[in-house]
Design a protein around this motif. Structure first.
Motif, PDB file in Angstrom:
ATOM      1  N   LEU A 180     -11.574 -59.544   7.015  1.00 37.15           N
ATOM      2  CA  LEU A 180     -12.867 -59.226   6.474  1.00 37.15           C
ATOM      3  C   LEU A 180     -12.519 -57.805   5.704  1.00 37.15           C
ATOM      4  CD1 LEU A 180     -15.427 -60.564   8.754  1.00 37.15           C
ATOM      5  CD2 LEU A 180     -14.593 -61.395   6.707  1.00 37.15           C
ATOM      6  N   VAL A 181     -11.313 -57.373   5.537  1.00 35.84           N
ATOM      7  CA  VAL A 181     -11.134 -55.906   4.789  1.00 35.84           C
ATOM      8  C   VAL A 181      -9.867 -56.259   4.079  1.00 35.84           C
ATOM      9  CG1 VAL A 181      -9.923 -53.673   5.248  1.00 35.84           C
ATOM     10  CG2 VAL A 181     -11.709 -54.662   6.764  1.00 35.84           C
ATOM     11  N   CYS A 182      -9.917 -55.724   2.746  1.00 26.99           N
ATOM     12  CA  CYS A 182      -8.824 -55.746   1.798  1.00 26.99           C
ATOM     13  C   CYS A 182      -8.610 -54.397   1.162  1.00 26.99           C
ATOM     14  CB  CYS A 182      -8.644 -56.887   0.868  1.00 26.99           C
ATOM     15  SG  CYS A 182     -10.146 -57.056  -0.268  1.00 26.99           S
ATOM     16  N   GLU A 183      -7.331 -54.068   0.511  1.00 27.37           N
ATOM     17  CA  GLU A 183      -7.605 -52.906  -0.252  1.00 27.37           C
ATOM     18  C   GLU A 183      -7.270 -53.111  -1.549  1.00 27.37           C
ATOM     19  OE1 GLU A 183      -5.042 -48.543   0.774  1.00 27.37           O
ATOM     20  OE2 GLU A 183      -4.131 -50.522   1.332  1.00 27.37           O
ATOM     21  N   GLY A 184      -7.807 -52.479  -2.552  1.00 27.52           N
ATOM     22  CA  GLY A 184      -7.423 -52.444  -3.791  1.00 27.52           C
ATOM     23  C   GLY A 184      -6.162 -51.667  -4.201  1.00 27.52           C
ATOM     24  N   ILE A 185      -5.441 -52.241  -5.139  1.00 21.01           N
ATOM     25  CA  ILE A 185      -4.215 -51.681  -5.513  1.00 21.01           C
ATOM     26  C   ILE A 185      -4.290 -50.760  -6.865  1.00 21.01           C
ATOM     27  CG2 ILE A 185      -1.617 -51.982  -5.960  1.00 21.01           C
ATOM     28  CD1 ILE A 185      -2.520 -52.993  -3.052  1.00 21.01           C
ATOM     29  N   VAL A 186      -3.861 -49.521  -6.397  1.00 25.16           N
ATOM     30  CA  VAL A 186      -4.160 -48.805  -7.802  1.00 25.16           C
ATOM     31  C   VAL A 186      -3.301 -49.353  -9.038  1.00 25.16           C
ATOM     32  CG1 VAL A 186      -3.564 -46.288  -8.652  1.00 25.16           C
ATOM     33  CG2 VAL A 186      -4.492 -46.530  -6.245  1.00 25.16           C
ATOM     34  N   GLY A 187      -3.988 -49.529 -10.295  1.00 22.20           N
ATOM     35  CA  GLY A 187      -3.254 -50.032 -11.164  1.00 22.20           C
ATOM     36  C   GLY A 187      -3.452 -51.606 -11.513  1.00 22.20           C
ATOM     37  N   ASP A 188      -4.332 -52.135 -10.428  1.00 23.72           N
ATOM     38  CA  ASP A 188      -4.364 -53.602 -10.566  1.00 23.72           C
ATOM     39  C   ASP A 188      -5.391 -54.185 -11.355  1.00 23.72           C
ATOM     40  OD1 ASP A 188      -6.408 -53.504  -8.832  1.00 23.72           O
ATOM     41  OD2 ASP A 188      -5.808 -55.083  -7.482  1.00 23.72           O
ATOM     42  N   GLY A 189      -6.443 -53.378 -12.127  1.00 20.50           N
ATOM     43  CA  GLY A 189      -7.532 -53.633 -12.568  1.00 20.50           C
ATOM     44  C   GLY A 189      -8.883 -52.849 -12.441  1.00 20.50           C
ATOM     45  N   CYS A 190      -9.373 -53.423 -11.307  1.00 19.51           N
ATOM     46  CA  CYS A 190     -10.456 -52.625 -10.921  1.00 19.51           C
ATOM     47  C   CYS A 190     -10.519 -52.295  -9.713  1.00 19.51           C
ATOM     48  CB  CYS A 190     -11.763 -53.601 -11.376  1.00 19.51           C
ATOM     49  SG  CYS A 190     -11.886 -54.058 -12.810  1.00 19.51           S
ATOM     50  N   GLY A 191     -11.181 -51.181  -9.239  1.00 19.43           N
ATOM     51  CA  GLY A 191     -11.284 -50.785  -7.726  1.00 19.43           C
ATOM     52  C   GLY A 191     -10.075 -50.476  -6.865  1.00 19.43           C
ATOM     53  N   GLY A 192      -9.265 -50.027  -7.967  1.00 22.80           N
ATOM     54  CA  GLY A 192      -7.726 -49.533  -7.320  1.00 22.80           C
ATOM     55  C   GLY A 192      -8.056 -48.321  -6.279  1.00 22.80           C
ATOM     56  N   GLY A 193      -7.233 -48.434  -5.080  1.00 17.45           N
ATOM     57  CA  GLY A 193      -7.578 -47.380  -4.158  1.00 17.45           C
ATOM     58  C   GLY A 193      -8.780 -47.560  -3.266  1.00 17.45           C
ATOM     59  N   ARG A 194      -9.543 -48.540  -3.263  1.00 18.34           N
ATOM     60  CA  ARG A 194     -10.834 -48.577  -2.477  1.00 18.34           C
ATOM     61  C   ARG A 194     -10.491 -49.614  -1.826  1.00 18.34           C
ATOM     62  NH1 ARG A 194     -12.359 -47.232  -7.494  1.00 18.34           N
ATOM     63  NH2 ARG A 194     -13.720 -45.400  -7.858  1.00 18.34           N
TER      64      ARG A 194
END
Length: 82
Positions: A11-25
């Motif tokens: 129930l947790v995932c990480e946004g990858i910086v540079g993948d489109g939206c929400g990177g780093g969040r």
């Protein structure tokens, strides 16, 4: 653990910086709600609610996939619509 979040939790995932939206969040489900946590400001924003029964979340680009036992819901961060 990253910023207090267990990234191995379904129930947790990480946004990858540079993948489109929400990177780093960090995106997570808590009490039937989808949140985005920003580690820079250390704040969380509620994105969706009434998500009871979600078994797993994942993110690719601007799409967060919420997986239930018998269905999937796609949430588009670029439009903030499911």
């Amino acid at each position: 653990m990253t910023h207090g979040f267990d990234l191995s939790s379904p129930l947790v995932c990480e946004g990858i910086v540079g993948d489109g939206c929400g990177g780093g969040r960090i995106f997570f489900i808590e009490d039937g709600k989808l949140f985005a946590y920003d580690p820079l400001t250390q704040t969380s924003m509620k994105l969706l609610e009434d998500l009871y029964g979600v078994q797993e979340i994942s993110k690719k680009g601007c799409i967060i996939t919420l997986t239930y036992k018998e269905k999937k819901l796609l949430f588009d961060l670029s439009t903030i619509k499911a």
